[in-house]
Motif scaffolding. Structure first.
Motif, PDB file in Angstrom:
ATOM      1  N   GLN A 125       4.295  -9.445   0.437  1.00 18.99           N
ATOM      2  CA  GLN A 125       3.685 -10.242   1.500  1.00 18.99           C
ATOM      3  C   GLN A 125       3.377 -11.656   1.024  1.00 18.99           C
ATOM      4  O   GLN A 125       3.438 -12.613   1.794  1.00 18.99           O
ATOM      5  CB  GLN A 125       2.405  -9.570   2.003  1.00 18.99           C
ATOM      6  N   PHE A 138       4.151  -4.335  10.926  1.00 20.12           N
ATOM      7  CA  PHE A 138       3.121  -3.332  10.687  1.00 20.12           C
ATOM      8  C   PHE A 138       3.448  -2.084  11.495  1.00 20.12           C
ATOM      9  O   PHE A 138       3.814  -2.174  12.668  1.00 20.12           O
ATOM     10  CB  PHE A 138       1.742  -3.863  11.085  1.00 20.12           C
ATOM     11  N   GLU A 139       3.317  -0.932  10.859  1.00 19.93           N
ATOM     12  CA  GLU A 139       3.511   0.332  11.560  1.00 19.93           C
ATOM     13  C   GLU A 139       2.214   1.137  11.480  1.00 19.93           C
ATOM     14  O   GLU A 139       1.622   1.264  10.408  1.00 19.93           O
ATOM     15  CB  GLU A 139       4.669   1.126  10.963  1.00 19.93           C
ATOM     16  N   ASP A 147      -2.765   0.651   9.506  1.00 16.21           N
ATOM     17  CA  ASP A 147      -1.571  -0.176   9.645  1.00 16.21           C
ATOM     18  C   ASP A 147      -0.931  -0.363   8.278  1.00 16.21           C
ATOM     19  O   ASP A 147      -1.568  -0.875   7.349  1.00 16.21           O
ATOM     20  CB  ASP A 147      -1.922  -1.547  10.239  1.00 16.21           C
ATOM     21  N   ARG A 159       2.537  -1.730   6.019  1.00 16.83           N
ATOM     22  CA  ARG A 159       3.553  -2.775   6.081  1.00 16.83           C
ATOM     23  C   ARG A 159       4.953  -2.240   5.776  1.00 16.83           C
ATOM     24  O   ARG A 159       5.124  -1.392   4.906  1.00 16.83           O
ATOM     25  CB  ARG A 159       3.200  -3.888   5.087  1.00 16.83           C
ATOM     26  N   GLU A 217       5.580   0.694   2.891  1.00 19.56           N
ATOM     27  CA  GLU A 217       4.311   1.003   2.230  1.00 19.56           C
ATOM     28  C   GLU A 217       3.835   2.423   2.497  1.00 19.56           C
ATOM     29  O   GLU A 217       3.299   3.090   1.599  1.00 19.56           O
ATOM     30  CB  GLU A 217       3.250  -0.001   2.702  1.00 19.56           C
ATOM     31  N   SER A 218       4.023   2.927   3.707  1.00 19.16           N
ATOM     32  CA  SER A 218       3.492   4.241   4.077  1.00 19.16           C
ATOM     33  C   SER A 218       4.161   5.379   3.318  1.00 19.16           C
ATOM     34  O   SER A 218       3.631   6.487   3.270  1.00 19.16           O
ATOM     35  CB  SER A 218       3.650   4.469   5.585  1.00 19.16           C
ATOM     36  N   ARG A 271      -4.782 -10.887   1.222  1.00 22.01           N
ATOM     37  CA  ARG A 271      -3.672 -11.026   2.165  1.00 22.01           C
ATOM     38  C   ARG A 271      -3.736 -12.373   2.851  1.00 22.01           C
ATOM     39  O   ARG A 271      -4.780 -12.924   3.036  1.00 22.01           O
ATOM     40  CB  ARG A 271      -3.725  -9.913   3.209  1.00 22.01           C
TER      41      ARG A 271
END
Length: 211
Positions: free
Chosen positions: A150, A174-175, A181, A183, A196-197, A211
């Protein structure tokens, strides 16, 4: 065949146009273009790199970034009583305090030994959680990957294209997952760089870089 004509009055047309505008606006806001920044003269020169190879791209990280993070953990983990949730990675989700302390110390010592150079990783390869080689560092690398992407502090190279040069920009969206949330980073052609998840523990979304 009979066709049915549906007449939409002016108020309904206006409402549909507004809804379309809202959807378009949300779609645009959900996507951020990350542009690579010029080199920071105060940032350590990338002489010893960590290479993270995915299916579509290769991400190159300055080893010093990981060392800075591990130095921070060396202070933070004792304060958090070596909680397995102190490092936001699924590997440590069920770690006991003793496990977390032992794993971190083993990884930290490995990284600080400058003779250890095997810091190339692939998402298609399986790494042991208590590896005796550079695999011990992988969860810590994946923990800081999204923050560094990021901030445009990593080199990203698309695979299977020529010339093999770092991209000048990529995208972040973003999910939502279980109320958090996360990235997702993608090349401009839509191919995924890092999600990321896949690695983050669901209980918290820790951020160690602003961030």
């Amino acid at each position: 065949m009979n066709f049915i004509n549906i007449n939409i009055d002016t108020p309904m047309k206006t409402l549909l146009l507004l809804l379309s505008a809202v959807v378009f606006s949300c779609t645009a806001m959900a996507q951020t273009v990350i542009k690579m920044r010029p080199p920071d003269p105060e940032e350590p020169i990338m002489t010893d790199s960590i290479v993270y190879e995915g299916e579509t791209s290769v991400v190159i990280m300055n080893r010093q970034f990981l060392l800075d993070y591990m130095d921070m953990l060396d202070t933070a983990l004792p304060r958090q009583q070596y909680s397995g949730l102190a490092v936001n990675h699924i590997s440590f989700k069920n770690f006991s305090k003793a496990d977390m302390a032992a794993h971190f110390q083993k990884a930290y010592c490995y990284l600080k030994d400058t003779t250890n150079k095997d810091l190339t990783y692939s998402t298609t390869k399986m790494y042991m959680q208590w590896a005796e080689d550079g695999g011990i560092l992988l969860p810590y690398i994946e923990t800081i990957m999204a923050d560094l992407l990021q901030q445009a502090r990593l080199k990203v190279i698309e695979k299977f294209v020529k010339p093999q040069l770092p991209v000048t920009s990529y995208k972040m969206i973003f999910e939502p997952v279980n109320g958090n949330d996360f990235r997702v980073f993608r090349l401009n052609n839509g191919k995924q760089i890092f999600r990321e998840s896949t690695f983050a523990a669901e209980q918290q979304l820790a951020t160690f870089y602003p961030r």
